[in-house]
Design a protein around this motif. Structure first.
Motif, PDB file in Angstrom:
ATOM      1  N   SER A   1       0.831  -1.202   0.000  1.00  0.00           N
ATOM      2  CA  SER A   1       0.000   0.000   0.000  1.00  0.00           C
ATOM      3  C   SER A   1       0.872   1.262   0.000  1.00  0.00           C
ATOM      4  O   SER A   1       0.429   2.333  -0.343  1.00  0.00           O
ATOM      5  N   SER A   2       2.157   1.101   0.392  1.00  0.00           N
ATOM      6  CA  SER A   2       3.011   2.280   0.487  1.00  0.00           C
ATOM      7  C   SER A   2       3.302   2.891  -0.877  1.00  0.00           C
ATOM      8  O   SER A   2       3.795   3.996  -0.968  1.00  0.00           O
ATOM      9  N   GLN A   3       3.006   2.143  -1.943  1.00  0.00           N
ATOM     10  CA  GLN A   3       3.285   2.711  -3.253  1.00  0.00           C
ATOM     11  C   GLN A   3       2.090   3.439  -3.848  1.00  0.00           C
ATOM     12  O   GLN A   3       2.164   3.995  -4.921  1.00  0.00           O
ATOM     13  N   GLN A   4       0.999   3.400  -3.113  1.00  0.00           N
ATOM     14  CA  GLN A   4      -0.191   4.074  -3.586  1.00  0.00           C
ATOM     15  C   GLN A   4      -0.014   5.589  -3.430  1.00  0.00           C
ATOM     16  O   GLN A   4       0.465   6.058  -2.403  1.00  0.00           O
ATOM     17  N   SER A   5      -0.408   6.322  -4.450  1.00  0.00           N
ATOM     18  CA  SER A   5      -0.326   7.774  -4.356  1.00  0.00           C
ATOM     19  C   SER A   5      -1.642   8.343  -3.861  1.00  0.00           C
ATOM     20  O   SER A   5      -2.696   7.993  -4.363  1.00  0.00           O
ATOM     21  N   ILE A   6      -1.543   9.187  -2.850  1.00  0.00           N
ATOM     22  CA  ILE A   6      -2.754   9.808  -2.328  1.00  0.00           C
ATOM     23  C   ILE A   6      -2.628  11.315  -2.526  1.00  0.00           C
ATOM     24  O   ILE A   6      -1.690  11.927  -2.022  1.00  0.00           O
ATOM     25  N   GLU A   7      -3.538  11.856  -3.304  1.00  0.00           N
ATOM     26  CA  GLU A   7      -3.477  13.287  -3.568  1.00  0.00           C
ATOM     27  C   GLU A   7      -4.177  14.066  -2.469  1.00  0.00           C
ATOM     28  O   GLU A   7      -5.286  13.732  -2.088  1.00  0.00           O
ATOM     29  N   VAL A   8      -3.497  15.077  -1.966  1.00  0.00           N
ATOM     30  CA  VAL A   8      -4.107  15.891  -0.917  1.00  0.00           C
ATOM     31  C   VAL A   8      -4.218  17.330  -1.414  1.00  0.00           C
ATOM     32  O   VAL A   8      -3.243  17.905  -1.895  1.00  0.00           O
ATOM     33  N   ARG A   9      -5.392  17.864  -1.352  1.00  0.00           N
ATOM     34  CA  ARG A   9      -5.598  19.272  -1.677  1.00  0.00           C
ATOM     35  C   ARG A   9      -6.211  19.962  -0.475  1.00  0.00           C
ATOM     36  O   ARG A   9      -7.189  19.481   0.081  1.00  0.00           O
ATOM     37  N   ILE A  10      -5.597  21.056  -0.067  1.00  0.00           N
ATOM     38  CA  ILE A  10      -6.173  21.807   1.048  1.00  0.00           C
ATOM     39  C   ILE A  10      -7.157  22.803   0.422  1.00  0.00           C
ATOM     40  O   ILE A  10      -6.748  23.720  -0.287  1.00  0.00           O
ATOM     41  N   GLU A  11      -8.422  22.595   0.673  1.00  0.00           N
ATOM     42  CA  GLU A  11      -9.432  23.433   0.016  1.00  0.00           C
ATOM     43  C   GLU A  11      -9.844  24.605   0.905  1.00  0.00           C
ATOM     44  O   GLU A  11      -9.625  24.590   2.108  1.00  0.00           O
ATOM     45  N   GLY A  12     -10.464  25.564   0.284  1.00  0.00           N
ATOM     46  CA  GLY A  12     -11.068  26.655   1.059  1.00  0.00           C
ATOM     47  C   GLY A  12     -10.167  27.875   1.257  1.00  0.00           C
ATOM     48  O   GLY A  12     -10.555  28.801   1.960  1.00  0.00           O
ATOM     49  N   TYR A  13      -8.984  27.841   0.680  1.00  0.00           N
ATOM     50  CA  TYR A  13      -8.084  28.989   0.832  1.00  0.00           C
ATOM     51  C   TYR A  13      -7.769  29.560  -0.545  1.00  0.00           C
ATOM     52  O   TYR A  13      -7.505  28.807  -1.479  1.00  0.00           O
ATOM     53  N   ARG A  14      -7.785  30.889  -0.646  1.00  0.00           N
ATOM     54  CA  ARG A  14      -7.560  31.515  -1.947  1.00  0.00           C
ATOM     55  C   ARG A  14      -6.706  32.754  -1.806  1.00  0.00           C
ATOM     56  O   ARG A  14      -6.773  33.456  -0.809  1.00  0.00           O
ATOM     57  N   ASP A  15      -5.949  33.017  -2.830  1.00  0.00           N
ATOM     58  CA  ASP A  15      -5.219  34.269  -3.052  1.00  0.00           C
ATOM     59  C   ASP A  15      -3.885  34.374  -2.302  1.00  0.00           C
ATOM     60  O   ASP A  15      -3.670  33.740  -1.285  1.00  0.00           O
TER      61      ASP A  15
END
Lengths: 372, 395
Positions: A3-17
């Protein structure tokens, strides 16, 4: 497959500019502030966000438009008589409240006395990271390999800063927002001032706590401007304690070394049409030599506790090159070191070495340059 | 506040961007000596005690702090090192959080001692009993000479006089309350920045962290060039630099200041010496206190790497040591030389002033004989530097 080779995308939402804390003096934005707006523009365009100039003070007047003229899309300002002078507590309150309510993606300060005070406090209060003395800002993904997987934090700012002698480091604030940096002056070119640019200007109403005004400004005095422009010079010729003796150990008059260095500086200025300046090591300044009184002054100090410079050519005369000195000049494009001691640390970072004393080097160099 | 930093930046050990302080030679951060000087000045002026607080692996930091006791100028009374594996890898946020809890614990410890004696007196304990406890606390460096002393040349402490029936309960209470008030009026001094991280952020962030810990806003003043602090009135007057201006500020205590490297401590006025002596402590507790995360009640999610919002990505070498040429030593090409063969190997092409030192010695001799290689001289140096870089700058 583990499982360590799985890529997990993380996006921190709710912040702009991308916000820029705009420093101003005498009704004008400081030059480093206009540089940081240009830096903010670079990252904001990359991720499709706006650049927002933040102004705090009193009687701001037309100043509120200036960030837009220099490339910002929007301005948020706070104008209040209690904010007339910079003070860390009320300024931290105003800026932290703005950040917590409006949620910027990044917040940039100038590396200055104010940026290095306000930035850290706002970062602490809003529970986020701060990268100090940044020299470049690049948008990239930050990858963290953990036993639970390969986490890819999308679109972070790599906050590039010098790291020890010969390296740079990229600082990331992957999980917290805003990403806060203080940006060193001299690394971005301000965008041309354009009065036809338009943008939204929003006023912010501050809410203070009683204990925000514990500190009282008793007096503000302008520091006389120095005539020494070390940062702007293309060629800097610096003197160290080597002025005291020549290679044979015979005491010499330091005034003679100064005059020779000055001759060389003037000659280079005339011959090549570039600005030159005389610098000095901390050791020489603190030696307070009578012969150099009024000539080798504190504003000429190069190094950790003096100025950090990166001229095209740096000539170190009789400077052994303690770490504290090297951090102030090691980014110079060409370093010429002149020292009687072949083991002096300055030679480790010099492009050109001259093992010998400056009393021999200077007259020879002057003579050769004259003939060139 | 002081930090142990790598002694030489050329021998820095990092693993995944985290400094391995335990594997390096460490020294006290050079700019911290200015902070110690400033703190020492404040102590000479007011009395009180000077506590050095640091965070880092204790077996590395303890010896450095111990040395401070014998330092000729600075009157360090106590030293505390916050040391815990879980604190490793801290950025400035996590460091400030940790330091603030260390400061709070030190404050609680001192205040606790004063309050203990106060309670004893108020509960009507015998003079002998109060005296005995005060003596213990004095030897633990927790009560000032005003309350109890064994220093020759100083008047007896108020508890000593109380035990002999020469001071009233009211007098003892008054003295203890004054000491407690002044304990709350502390000053934290930090160097402008460290020679390793070089951020200068920990000072102001500690003020912010301490505001959380103590439940009221603690101001900070960075870039202080000069200051006076008066425990009697609980105020600090400091001169700091901001842009093209110098600000003179008055702040209540507690306050955190960071000291500019060109700060120079003044001379203590003679009039202050008596007061300073009364409010001073026995001093020089030789042993360095070590507190871990549990001792200071730290939230494990806010310390060390786990508590740090920033992560240092892999370092990138920019250049390393430059190509170096030494006048009179380095051998260089005198002109451009096209690629050629020598003993079956191809060399070149070489530009004028290209370094020839790394070529086989036999080849260099041959090139020297042909006048294609020679020792680099001062004229070459000036020509290479000023001929190229600056002529371009002129146009």
């Amino acid at each position: 497959m583990s499982s360590s080779q799985q890529s997990i995308e993380v996006r921190i939402e709710g912040y702009r500019d991308v916000w820029v804390y705009c420093e101003h003096e005498d009704g004008k934005l400081t030059r480093p502030t206009t540089e940081v707006i240009a830096g903010a523009r670079k990252v904001a365009d990359k991720v499709g966000m706006d650049v927002v100039g933040v102004l705090i003070g009193y009687n701001l007047g037309d100043l509120v438009r200036e960030p837009i003229y220099y490339g910002a899309d929007k301005v948020i300002y706070c104008d209040d008589p209690r904010l007339k002078d910079y003070q860390v507590l009320p300024y931290t309150t105003v800026l932290s409240d703005m950040v917590m309510q409006l949620k910027p993606w990044a917040l940039l300060f100038v590396t200055s006395e104010i940026g290095k005070d306000l930035g850290p406090r706002v970062a602490y209060r809003t529970r986020t990271g701060l990268a100090a003395d940044v020299i470049d800002l690049v948008v990239e993904d930050f990858v963290m390999n953990l036993p639970t997987g390969r986490y890819v934090y999308k679109d972070c700012i790599a906050q590039v800063r010098p790291d020890f002698a010969t390296r740079i480091a990229k600082i990331f604030t992957p999980k917290h927002r805003p990403q806060i940096s203080s940006v060193r002056p001299g690394n971005f070119t301000p965008l041309p001032r354009d009065e036809s640019r338009r943008g939204e200007i929003v006023r912010w109403e501050p809410r203070f706590d009683e204990d925000d005004f514990q500190v009282e400004v008793l007096e503000t005095v302008r520091v006389p401007k120095s005539e020494v422009k070390l940062e702007e010079a293309k060629v800097v010729i610096s003197l160290g304690l080597g002025v005291l003796r020549d290679a044979s150990g015979r005491p010499r008059n330091p005034r003679e070394a100064y005059e020779l260095a000055k001759q060389l500086a003037d000659l280079i200025r005339e011959k090549f049409g570039v600005e030159t300046e005389i610098g000095a090591s901390r050791a020489l300044i603190y030696a307070e030599l009578k012969e150099l009184e009024g000539l080798i002054t504190k504003d000429r100090q190069v190094g950790q506790t003096g100025k950090t410079i990166a001229p095209d050519v740096y000539i170190a005369l009789g400077i052994s090159g303690a770490l504290q000195h090297r951090v102030g000049m090691q980014r110079s494009k060409k370093i010429i070191a002149v020292n009687v001691d072949p083991n002096a640390p300055i030679f480790q970072i010099a492009h050109y070495g001259y093992v010998g004393d400056l009393y021999e080097f200077l007259p020879k160099a002057i003579e050769i340059l004259r003939s060139m | 506040m002081t930090k142990a930093v790598p002694a030489r930046t050329t021998r820095v050990v990092t693993v995944g961007g985290v400094l391995r302080r335990e594997e390096m030679d460490l020294v006290i951060n050079p700019l911290d000596f200015k902070a110690l000087q400033a703190a020492d000045y404040a102590k000479r002026y007011n009395g009180g005690k000077l506590i050095a607080v640091s965070m880092g692996p204790d077996f590395k930091v303890k010896p450095l702090l111990s040395e401070l006791y014998s330092h000729p100028i600075e009157g360090v009374d106590e030293a505390i090192v916050l040391s815990d594996r879980r604190m490793a890898g801290a950025d400035t946020w996590a460091t400030a959080y940790t330091l603030s809890l260390g400061v709070k614990k030190a404050l609680d410890l001192n205040r606790g001692a004063v309050e203990e004696v106060l309670e004893l007196v108020e509960s009507g304990a015998s003079g002998e009993k109060v005296l005995e406890r005060a003596r213990e606390l004095y030897h633990a460096n927790l009560l000032p000479n005003l309350v109890y002393t064994e220093k020759p040349g100083l008047p007896e402490g108020v508890v000593q006089r109380y035990a002999k029936g020469r001071a009233t309960v009211e007098e003892v209470r008054e003295a203890l309350l004054k000491v407690r008030t002044e304990l709350e009026r502390f000053l934290i001094v930090a160097g402008l920045k460290t020679s390793d991280g070089e951020t200068g952020s920990t000072g102001p962030q500690t003020a912010e962290a301490l505001s959380d810990a103590l439940g009221r806003k603690i101001p900070d003043i960075t870039h202080v060039v000069d200051f006076e602090v008066d425990a009697e009135s609980g105020t600090l007057v400091a001169v700091r630099k901001t842009g093209s201006y110098l600000q003179r500020l008055r702040s209540p205590l507690p306050c955190v200041i960071t000291i500019m490297p060109d700060y120079r401590a003044g001379v203590t006025p003679v009039l202050r010496r008596k007061r300073a002596a009364l409010y001073s402590y026995r001093g020089k507790v030789r042993e360095v206190r070590v507190w871990n995360a549990d001792d200071i009640g730290a939230d494990p999610s806010k310390i060390g790497l786990a508590g740090s919002p920033t992560i240092v990505g892999p370092g990138i070498d920019i250049g390393g040591p430059p190509v170096q040429k030494f006048v009179g030593r380095t051998r260089v090409f005198t002109q451009r030389v096209e690629a050629f063969e020598f003993n079956g190997k191809t060399y070149g092409p070489f530009e004028r002033f290209a370094k020839a030192d790394d070529l086989p010695e036999e080849l260099v001799r041959e090139l020297e004989a042909k006048g294609l290689v020679k020792r680099f001289d001062l004229r070459d140096l000036l020509e290479e530097v000023f001929g190229g870089v600056l002529v371009a700058a002129k146009h």
